[in-house]
Motif scaffolding. Structure first.
Motif, short mmCIF file in Angstrom:
data_model
loop_
_atom_site.label_atom_id
_atom_site.label_comp_id
_atom_site.label_asym_id
_atom_site.label_seq_id
_atom_site.Cartn_x
_atom_site.Cartn_y
_atom_site.Cartn_z
N GLY A 39 0.81 -1.21 0.00
CA GLY A 39 0.00 0.00 0.00
C GLY A 39 0.84 1.26 0.00
N LEU A 40 1.93 1.24 0.76
CA LEU A 40 2.80 2.41 0.81
C LEU A 40 3.49 2.63 -0.53
CD1 LEU A 40 3.68 4.56 2.86
CD2 LEU A 40 5.61 3.09 3.46
N GLU A 41 3.86 1.54 -1.18
CA GLU A 41 4.48 1.67 -2.50
C GLU A 41 3.50 2.26 -3.51
OE1 GLU A 41 7.00 -1.09 -5.70
OE2 GLU A 41 6.24 -1.95 -3.83
N GLU A 42 2.24 1.86 -3.43
CA GLU A 42 1.23 2.38 -4.36
C GLU A 42 1.00 3.87 -4.17
OE1 GLU A 42 -2.25 0.07 -3.76
OE2 GLU A 42 -1.44 -1.76 -4.69
N GLN A 43 1.16 4.36 -2.94
CA GLN A 43 0.92 5.78 -2.67
C GLN A 43 1.98 6.68 -3.28
OE1 GLN A 43 0.21 6.62 1.48
NE2 GLN A 43 -1.37 5.05 1.69
N GLU A 44 3.18 6.15 -3.52
CA GLU A 44 4.27 6.89 -4.16
C GLU A 44 4.51 8.23 -3.47
OE1 GLU A 44 3.18 7.14 -8.27
OE2 GLU A 44 3.97 5.13 -8.70
N LEU A 45 4.64 8.20 -2.16
CA LEU A 45 4.89 9.43 -1.40
C LEU A 45 6.28 9.98 -1.72
CD1 LEU A 45 3.54 8.44 2.14
CD2 LEU A 45 2.38 9.79 0.38
N ALA A 75 0.51 8.92 7.66
CA ALA A 75 0.16 8.11 6.49
C ALA A 75 0.27 6.61 6.78
CB ALA A 75 1.07 8.48 5.31
N LEU A 79 -2.65 3.69 6.98
CA LEU A 79 -2.53 2.47 6.18
C LEU A 79 -2.67 1.23 7.05
CD1 LEU A 79 -2.02 1.50 3.31
CD2 LEU A 79 0.44 1.63 3.78
N GLU A 82 -6.30 0.73 7.74
CA GLU A 82 -7.00 0.29 6.53
C GLU A 82 -6.78 -1.20 6.28
OE1 GLU A 82 -6.52 0.95 1.73
OE2 GLU A 82 -6.04 2.63 3.07
#
Length: 297
Positions: A39-45, A75, A79, A82
């Motif tokens: 999920g953190l990778e998908e957010q591309e922060l 963030a 996550l 979630e």
């Protein structure tokens, strides 16, 4: 999801955030770590440098000049909530078949050099000892129990490309094997080892303390990226991968090594969707569905 308590958040200097999902390894804790990493990778922060999921934790490296500490923690906590509150906990991953020459001469020769003063049982072999401590009849039964069920790659690290794998079977049927009393100074490359509840796949030659079960013909770390399976990255395994070991003999080992040298070897693999609730509810039935994906690959 049985993990109802919040994870523990710790800062490592200015650039690292450690999220400890649970104090012990479990399929649930590892799923949370992998799902949070995905999920953190998908957010591309902006400011995220690296994301490293482990057995029951998640390590995040970041640039505090681009991503303030408070913003990152906010963030990641969102996550976590979630992932844990999701109605269906799933990961899109893949299953990989890995050929293994169990009880091979390479690891057997190494064992003979590291018995007295290193091993709990100087006589016999690592496989004999592994069978004995699990109450099994012989090494052949241990080998069967090792390869008949799939394994989850719970983390990758320690040395480049080395995966740790957790058996997808009810806890009461999981294999448990102590490590050597004192680590060896030598382990053949591509040795399949066992320590605690984990299989470890040694990517390169070096020291090690896990009981040695066999050796694999295919590389899992290819820094020159010569083989097709390494076109995107020099490391084969990713956390969340599912592995099925397949026993082979000397003839097939030699044949696969020839294909590796020729640059034509490919691992048999297939995409799968891993569903945590189904895996926990009926492990044996769920494992059969995972293995069926390989049958049609």
């Amino acid at each position: 999801m049985t993990l109802t308590e919040h994870a523990r958040y710790s800062w490592g200097g200015d650039e690292f955030l450690l999220v400890e999902i649970a104090p012990d390894m479990s399929l649930e804790a590892n799923f949370v770590a992998n799902a949070m990493a995905a999920g953190l990778e998908e957010q591309e922060l902006d400011g995220i440098v690296d994301i490293c999921p482990a057995n029951a934790s998640l390590l995040i490296r970041f640039n505090p000049d681009e991503l303030p500490h408070a913003d990152l923690e906010r963030a990641v906590r969102a996550l976590e909530a979630e992932v844990k509150q999701a109605t269906v906990q799933e990961l899109n991953t893949r299953i990989i078949e890995v050929p293994v020459w169990y009880d091979d001469p390479f690891t057997s020769e190494t064992e003979t050099r590291f018995r007295e003063g290193y091993h709990q049982r100087p006589e016999g072999s690592d496989l004999d000892y592994s069978a004995e401590v699990n109450g099994l009849a012989n090494a052949a039964e241990f080998i069967r129990r090792h390869h008949e069920t799939p394994w989850l790659v719970s983390m990758v690290g320690f040395v480049a490309g080395l995966p740790f794998l957790f058996q997808l079977t009810p806890r009461e049927r999981q294999l448990q094997v102590p490590k050597y009393l004192s680590p060896r100074t030598d382990t053949p490359p591509l040795t399949l080892g066992y320590g605690g509840c984990f299989t470890a796949h040694y990517s390169v030659r070096g020291a090690g303390g896990y009981q040695m079960l066999g050796i694999t013909p295919g590389p899992i770390f290819d820094p020159e990226q010569k083989l097709p399976d390494f076109a995107d990255f020099m490391v084969l395994f990713r956390t969340g991968d599912i592995v099925k070991y397949r026993p082979i003999d000397e003839a097939e080992y030699t044949e696969i090594r020839a294909r590796v040298e020729a640059g034509t070897f490919r691992y048999k693999q297939a995409p799968v969707r891993f569903t945590l609730a189904e895996a926990l509810a009926d492990p044996d039935a769920y494992n059969r569905t995972l293995l069926e994906a390989l049958d049609v690959a």
